[in-house]
Design an enzyme around this catalytic site. Structure first.
Site, mmCIF file in Angstrom:
data_model
loop_
_atom_site.group_PDB
_atom_site.id
_atom_site.type_symbol
_atom_site.label_atom_id
_atom_site.label_comp_id
_atom_site.label_asym_id
_atom_site.label_seq_id
_atom_site.Cartn_x
_atom_site.Cartn_y
_atom_site.Cartn_z
ATOM 1 N N HIS A 57 0.803 -1.136 0.227
ATOM 2 C CA HIS A 57 0.001 0.116 0.007
ATOM 3 C C HIS A 57 0.797 1.203 0.095
ATOM 4 O O HIS A 57 0.532 2.283 0.773
ATOM 5 C CB HIS A 57 -0.825 0.146 1.193
ATOM 6 C CG HIS A 57 -2.211 0.480 0.978
ATOM 7 N ND1 HIS A 57 -3.339 -0.283 1.142
ATOM 8 C CD2 HIS A 57 -2.785 1.597 0.598
ATOM 9 C CE1 HIS A 57 -4.447 0.439 0.723
ATOM 10 N NE2 HIS A 57 -4.008 1.980 0.609
ATOM 11 N N ARG B 296 1.578 2.892 3.369
ATOM 12 C CA ARG B 296 0.752 3.871 4.244
ATOM 13 C C ARG B 296 0.131 3.380 5.211
ATOM 14 O O ARG B 296 -0.678 3.958 5.939
ATOM 15 C CB ARG B 296 -0.545 4.060 3.007
ATOM 16 C CG ARG B 296 0.405 5.100 1.875
ATOM 17 C CD ARG B 296 -0.488 5.380 0.736
ATOM 18 N NE ARG B 296 -1.682 6.085 1.248
ATOM 19 C CZ ARG B 296 -1.632 7.573 1.058
ATOM 20 N NH1 ARG B 296 -0.373 8.011 0.918
ATOM 21 N NH2 ARG B 296 -2.532 8.298 1.071
HETATM 22 C C1 FMN Z 1 -2.706 9.367 -1.917
HETATM 23 C C2 FMN Z 1 -3.037 7.680 -2.129
HETATM 24 C C3 FMN Z 1 -4.043 7.197 -2.016
HETATM 25 C C4 FMN Z 1 -4.183 5.515 -1.885
HETATM 26 N N1 FMN Z 1 -5.546 5.092 -1.934
HETATM 27 C C5 FMN Z 1 -5.681 3.915 -2.163
HETATM 28 C C6 FMN Z 1 -6.963 3.242 -2.179
HETATM 29 O O1 FMN Z 1 -7.987 3.853 -1.855
HETATM 30 N N2 FMN Z 1 -7.204 1.750 -2.271
HETATM 31 C C7 FMN Z 1 -5.739 1.025 -2.412
HETATM 32 O O2 FMN Z 1 -6.010 -0.093 -2.709
HETATM 33 N N3 FMN Z 1 -4.646 1.550 -2.390
HETATM 34 C C8 FMN Z 1 -4.665 2.814 -2.077
HETATM 35 N N4 FMN Z 1 -3.397 3.500 -2.359
HETATM 36 C C9 FMN Z 1 -2.133 2.628 -2.624
HETATM 37 C C10 FMN Z 1 -1.927 2.725 -4.071
HETATM 38 O O3 FMN Z 1 -2.742 1.853 -4.792
HETATM 39 C C11 FMN Z 1 -0.412 1.896 -4.143
HETATM 40 O O4 FMN Z 1 -0.372 0.494 -3.732
HETATM 41 C C12 FMN Z 1 0.840 2.749 -3.664
HETATM 42 O O5 FMN Z 1 0.655 4.190 -3.687
HETATM 43 C C13 FMN Z 1 1.755 2.166 -4.548
HETATM 44 O O6 FMN Z 1 3.158 3.179 -4.244
HETATM 45 P P1 FMN Z 1 3.832 4.170 -4.811
HETATM 46 O O7 FMN Z 1 2.874 5.545 -4.346
HETATM 47 O O8 FMN Z 1 5.116 4.281 -4.162
HETATM 48 O O9 FMN Z 1 4.010 3.978 -6.263
HETATM 49 C C14 FMN Z 1 -3.319 4.891 -2.080
HETATM 50 C C15 FMN Z 1 -1.934 5.556 -2.333
HETATM 51 C C16 FMN Z 1 -1.826 6.767 -2.297
HETATM 52 C C17 FMN Z 1 -0.406 7.629 -2.362
#
Ligand code: FMN
Length: 352
Positions: A249, A252
């Site tokens: 994720h 996060r």
């Molecule tokens: C602002 C933000 C919101 C995100 N919201 C979701 C989400 O709603 N559902 C989800 O499965 N992943 C969510 N993610 C994770 C992304 O799908 C992904 O796994 C991740 O951003 C990949 O890493 P990177 O930002 O280093 O490329 C979110 C990431 C960010 C940065």
């Protein structure tokens, strides 16, 4: 957009975004160790290029769930695009179409499924699902996504409860009608996961039972996002998942997990022939994509850089980010003697 140098682009995005939007985009959980290490882990891998192969013509084409795509770069699901553009996810969808990138639309989108679908222009859109307790509403939502032409359902399983981000908690955006989870009427999420009200609550209580049910009930192929272990990945496939996204994720939620670069090899090996494998987290260069493919991923997903592009130049910014990575991938393939994705294997990566 005057630059696709990602460091410069992130700087431009930071200047343009309200501080709370930037905090939401950049946030990693706790000490942001996984968010940072994801990036460092791809960079730390060393390539073993091949020489004297004919690389005048490079083919980045790939088949994803039976669909032929011109390159293996997708847009990761991310919520709340109206924090980054007045047009929200519609701009992202237009950018994805321009760059021929499959776009995984988040449950927590700020535009309706139908509005986003209207911007598809031939590029596949998949729908990311958070499984919340009202299964009737979940059913209605996935049927609605299928009716709007979404071609896969991506169940995110790594955040039953929200992680904690001091950065995002310090700079909360104010909930507004614009930032609602417009497609999830039963969802409690008008604020982000990082709001203290949600601390400790299991918002998305999916278990193996729900995955099995989804595998049978979903009108679209089911993909599971957020797996970091071979045993879990195999069980997902046994429950009906057609593909797995190796992801933490973007760091996060649970901090100090293994990096996705470290996890992809084990998962890909265990799933060979059982399900497709994609990976995200910290992918910022064409060489990172090459390494991900070498370690067994069929495709990669890009997160934060897409939001930088979206905030700096809307749909064109999104397209520029993907196109930049595609061009870098082509160059990395030429310089490593691999003319097509079939030529990319684990031998390209040094053991240590
Ligand atoms: C602002 C933000 C919101 C995100 N919201 C979701 C989400 O709603 N559902 C989800 O499965 N992943 C969510 N993610 C994770 C992304 O799908 C992904 O796994 C991740 O951003 C990949 O890493 P990177 O930002 O280093 O490329 C979110 C990431 C960010 C940065």
């Amino acid at each position: 957009m005057d630059s696709v140098d990602f460091d410069a682009l992130e700087g431009q995005a930071r200047e343009k975004m309200p501080p709370a939007s930037f905090a939401f985009c950049a946030a990693g959980a706790d000490d942001e160790i996984s968010a940072v290490e994801n990036i460092a882990a791809w960079r730390a891998l060393r390539l073993r290029p091949r020489v004297l192969n004919d690389v005048a013509t490079i083919d980045t084409g790939v088949t994803l769930l039976g669909d032929r795509q011109p390159h293996p770069i997708m847009i990761a699901p991310m919520g709340r695009h109206k924090l980054f553009s007045v047009e929200g996810e519609c701009a992202t969808a237009r950018g994805a179409a321009k760059a021929s990138a499959p776009y995984v639309v988040a449950s927590n989108a700020n535009r309706t499924i139908e509005d986003i679908a209207a911007e598809r222009r031939g590029a596949p859109q998949w729908f990311q699902l958070y499984y919340w307790p009202n299964s009737r509403e979940v059913e209605a939502l996935m049927d609605r996504a299928a009716a709007a032409g979404f071609s896969a359902l991506v169940l995110t399983v790594d955040a039953p409860t929200g992680g904690w981000s001091p950065r995002a908690a310090r700079e909360q955006h104010e909930p507004s009608p614009d930032i609602l989870n417009i497609n999830m009427p039963g969802s409690p999420m008008a604020r982000t996961f990082y709001h203290p009200d949600f601390a400790g609550k299991v918002l998305y209580p999916a278990t193996w039972r729900e995955l099995e049910w989804l595998g049978k009930r979903s009108p679209m192929p089911v993909i599971v996002k957020g797996v970091l272990r071979a045993d879990d990945a195999v069980r997902c496939a046994e429950c009906g998942a057609r593909a797995i996204i190796v992801s933490n994720h973007g760091g996060r939620h649970l901090d100090t997990t293994v990096t996705t670069a470290a996890a992809i090899g084990e998962v890909a090996a265990a799933l060979a022939g059982k399900a497709e494998v994609y990976v995200d987290g910290g992918i910022r260069r064409g060489t990172d994509i090459l390494k991900a493919l070498a370690l067994g991923a069929r495709a990669v997903l890009i997160g934060r850089p897409v939001l930088w592009g979206l905030s700096v130049q809307g749909a064109d910014g999104v397209a520029a980010v993907i196109e930049h990575l595609r061009v870098e991938l082509v160059r990395a393939m030429q310089l490593s003697g691999t003319a097509s994705l079939r030529d990319i294997g684990p031998d390209l990566i040094a053991a240590n």
